[in-house]
Write an enzyme that holds these catalytic residues in place. Sequence first.
Site, mmCIF file in Angstrom:
data_model
loop_
_atom_site.group_PDB
_atom_site.id
_atom_site.type_symbol
_atom_site.label_atom_id
_atom_site.label_comp_id
_atom_site.label_asym_id
_atom_site.label_seq_id
_atom_site.Cartn_x
_atom_site.Cartn_y
_atom_site.Cartn_z
ATOM 1 N N HIS A 53 7.994 3.842 -4.880
ATOM 2 C CA HIS A 53 7.285 5.120 -4.666
ATOM 3 C C HIS A 53 8.333 6.223 -4.803
ATOM 4 C CE1 HIS A 53 4.482 7.595 -1.810
ATOM 5 N NE2 HIS A 53 5.217 8.404 -2.555
ATOM 6 N N CYS A 55 3.677 12.082 -6.492
ATOM 7 C CA CYS A 55 4.572 10.929 -6.598
ATOM 8 C C CYS A 55 3.947 9.862 -7.486
ATOM 9 C CB CYS A 55 4.836 10.330 -5.224
ATOM 10 S SG CYS A 55 5.910 11.314 -4.159
ATOM 11 N N THR A 61 0.834 -1.197 0.000
ATOM 12 C CA THR A 61 0.000 0.000 0.000
ATOM 13 C C THR A 61 0.867 1.245 0.000
ATOM 14 O OG1 THR A 61 -0.137 0.208 2.411
ATOM 15 C CG2 THR A 61 -1.758 -1.213 1.350
#
Length: 184
Positions: A51, A34, A28
């Site tokens: 990420h 981003c 998650t």
Amino acid sequence: MTADIAARRVNIIQGEYKVVTDPNVVLTTILGSCVAACLRDPVAGVGGMNHFLLPGNAQSMTSGGDATRYGVHLMELLINGLLKKGARRDRLEAKIFGGAKTIATFSNVGEQNAAFAMQFLRDEGIRVVGSSTGGEFGRKLEFWPISGRARQYPLTGAETQRTVAAEQKPAAAPRPVESSIEFF
């Protein structure tokens, strides 16, 4: 008990990546401008997510700053992590998320992030099987790396602003890799 409840949730923050082979793991993250790249090899049963905050290229890497903020660095780490766990490059498939324009008065770094990720994957010969990028609001993302299932939830304006504030903080120092070598 449903599969969603039984899943072990692993949160990925800015500057991180994670590769897993456990079918009970869901990765998650929360994204504003981003981008998260979700890659997997469906035959090897391995997948992962990164990420990143900024699009990356050779010029951005030499201008200083933390390498973990840049897409080029995190894309390479994710791909190499998958290959080390048995993935084959020719079987990799990707999904790209994020890249919102969260602050109207700023340049659209989110759009640049998304474009970078797509171009990087094209250059590497990795097939993109899905994407959800752009818009004005952030997203909460869930990715099941073994099955390839992904689900996103749009964030409200207030949630997006908290995400933007978090993205503007310096990235956390990268954790040492278990097989790292220390030079004296």
